[in-house]
Structures are given as C-alpha cells and as structure tokens.
Design an enzyme around this catalytic site. Structure first.
Site, mmCIF file in Angstrom:
data_model
loop_
_atom_site.group_PDB
_atom_site.id
_atom_site.type_symbol
_atom_site.label_atom_id
_atom_site.label_comp_id
_atom_site.label_asym_id
_atom_site.label_seq_id
_atom_site.Cartn_x
_atom_site.Cartn_y
_atom_site.Cartn_z
ATOM 1 C CE1 TYR A 184 -2.970 -3.080 0.473
ATOM 2 C CE2 TYR A 184 -3.676 -2.554 2.549
ATOM 3 C CZ TYR A 184 -3.808 -3.304 1.422
ATOM 4 O OH TYR A 184 -4.711 -3.995 1.637
ATOM 5 C CE LYS B 153 0.920 -8.752 -7.560
ATOM 6 N NZ LYS B 153 -0.499 -8.000 -7.844
ATOM 7 N NE ARG C 169 -4.010 -12.561 -3.424
ATOM 8 C CZ ARG C 169 -4.476 -11.174 -3.094
ATOM 9 N NH1 ARG C 169 -4.260 -11.153 -1.674
ATOM 10 N NH2 ARG C 169 -4.781 -10.499 -3.472
ATOM 11 C CG LEU D 58 -19.656 -1.314 0.489
ATOM 12 C CD1 LEU D 58 -19.619 0.022 1.299
ATOM 13 C CD2 LEU D 58 -21.187 -2.158 0.814
#
Length: 287
Positions: free
Chosen positions: A47, A91, A123, A206
């Site tokens: 992040y 990645k 992960r 959401l």
C-alpha cells in the site's frame, strides 16, 4: 485476541485523500476514529510502497498514547513488479524466512509499534517452506512482536497445511465476500472457516462502490428506504445477517461514510430480502 471493531479500515487508498496528507491531519483522523470505537486499521507493504505505513507510524508517534489505542493488521508476502530487486520486474510472492522476519521488524519500526496485533500472509505462496514459515510466525508470537496470525485468500487445504507447521492457531481468514461475490457461501470455503473456527474478514464488501452502479444498486436503494438506512448500510447488513458474520474490511476513509456504516453495524435483514438481493446479483433464482 483483541475484539474486532464492527469494521476494519483499510489504508490502501490513503494517498487519494488530500485532506489526510499531513501528520497532524492524519493523527486527528485516527484519533477521531478511535473515539468512535473504530480501532482496527489494515496496512500492507504494497500500500503506497510502504509510504502509508510510514505516515501512519509518524501520526501515532506525534500523539503520545495513541498507539496503545489502535490495533493494526499487516498483510505481507507480495512483491510488486516495480519492487522486484532482480531487475526483471516480475510480481511475485516471497514468504522466505529471512524476508518474513525482516518484514515483521521493518513494519514494527515504520509503524512505531511494539506489536502487530494481526499479521496476515497476503497470499498462499506455492514456493512456501511451511515448516520454516511456521517457525518464523511462532517466533513472532513468542517474542511478543505479533499478537495473532491470519491468512488472506487461502483455501482450506492451504491454511490447514500451514497450520500443521505451527503451534500458534490461525485466527483469521480474509476472503472477498459481498452480495455479487457470494461464491464462498456455496463452494465450501465459508463452511470450512466456520468448522476450523477461523474468524472471517470480508474484503471489498461494497465492491469499491461498483455495487451501486448496476440494477442491483437500484434494488439496494429501494430496500434501503424500507429499512431507513443507506444503500451501503443495507449491503453491509447482508453480510451481517450471516451466522458467523464476517468483519468487513472497508476502503473508505471518509468520516461521514464510516459513521453511517458504524451506526447500522448491527442491522440484519429478513430472510426474503437477503435472498432477493442474492437473486438480483446472480440474475437468476436460487436452485
């Protein structure tokens, strides 16, 4: 473990909030959320390439006593392509023992904390040395650097294999769960969490706001009026109606939105409304 608040606030989008870019403003924002009872915050090295952790840590450092009032969830194990030290920009996942041990210490340093309350493997890593990883995580618990262990987007066999290598119980499991993404409720993943006593955390509850840009959004708005709440609160109530209800991990940092969700955090739906929303999301009736 420390009781989870009705919501966990993800700091993933912190860089999009201009009003929170100073240390003073971010500290004010954290303090206001804590006063409302929202004490859990989610961060990850991916992040903001670690900038979000550094800024969160500086905000805590600027307010004596604030760090003792917050609980931080850190997710680790993903290396973005632009941070690939091989120079090939791939990645990948990295759960090597040296990497994890370094991440734990580095996160504590950046966050200005003595303990990460909840440490998640971000992960499942096919190249994971489970015995070694289990040892590193157990050591983190024993040393007091980590409070509890969780996993994100693991399947039952994956977390059970890791658990065999650990003496520390896996406490939480994060999964994508929302009205349009309800597969886990029917493919056995949800039931496995319940059976294994793993606390579910629902990310993207959401759908990043996309939930309200469809025909389902129209139905949500209509039923929200019946309940006297916002469409977002109704969508969260759909999750809260589940037995063994998950803790939502929400991405909004807007105080008004968070207060609205918090005000209706205990709302549950009647059975017909719950299935009506499910059918609308699937665009077909239940079998």
């Amino acid at each position: 473990m420390a009781a989870l608040a009705p919501l966990i606030i993800s700091l993933r989008q912190l860089h999009h909030y201009d009003e929170l870019q100073t240390t003073h403003a971010l500290a004010d924002w954290i303090e206001a959320r804590v006063d409302e009872g929202l004490t859990w915050f989610c961060l990850a090295p991916t992040y903001g390439d670690g900038e979000h952790q550094a800024r969160f840590g500086q905000a805590l450092l600027s307010r004596p006593g604030l760090s003792s009032k917050v609980n931080v969830m850190v997710k680790a194990g993903i290396v973005p392509a632009h941070l690939d030290t091989s120079g090939r920009h791939v990645k990948h996942y990295d759960t090597g023992s040296n990497t994890l041990a370094h991440v734990i210490d580095h996160q504590l340093e950046m966050l200005n904390l003595e303990r990460i309350e909840l440490f998640h493997l971000h992960r499942p890593d096919p190249l994971m040395d489970h015995a070694t990883v289990g040892h590193v995580l157990d050591e983190g618990i024993a040393s007091g650097k980590l409070g509890h262990i969780g996993v994100s987007h693991f399947l039952p066999a994956q977390w059970r294999r890791l658990q065999t290598a650990m003496s520390t119980p896996i406490r939480c499991g994060e999964l994508e769960l929302s009205i349009p993404r309800s597969e886990a409720l029917f493919d056995g993943l949800w039931d496995a969490m319940c059976v294994d006593n793993i606390m579910p955390l629902a990310c993207s509850p959401l759908c990043g706001g996309r939930l309200f840009e469809s025909l389902l959004g129209s139905l949500l708005a209509e039923r929200a009026q019946d309940y006297g709440v916002s469409a977002a609160s109704l969508a969260m109530a759909w999750l809260n109606t589940l037995p063994h209800a998950p803790t939502p991990v929400v991405g909004t940092l807007k105080p008004a939105h968070l207060r609205t969700l918090l005000d209706h955090a205990s709302l549950q739906l009647d059975r017909v409304t719950w299935f009506e929303l499910l059918e609308a999301a699937r665009a077909h009736r239940v079998f």
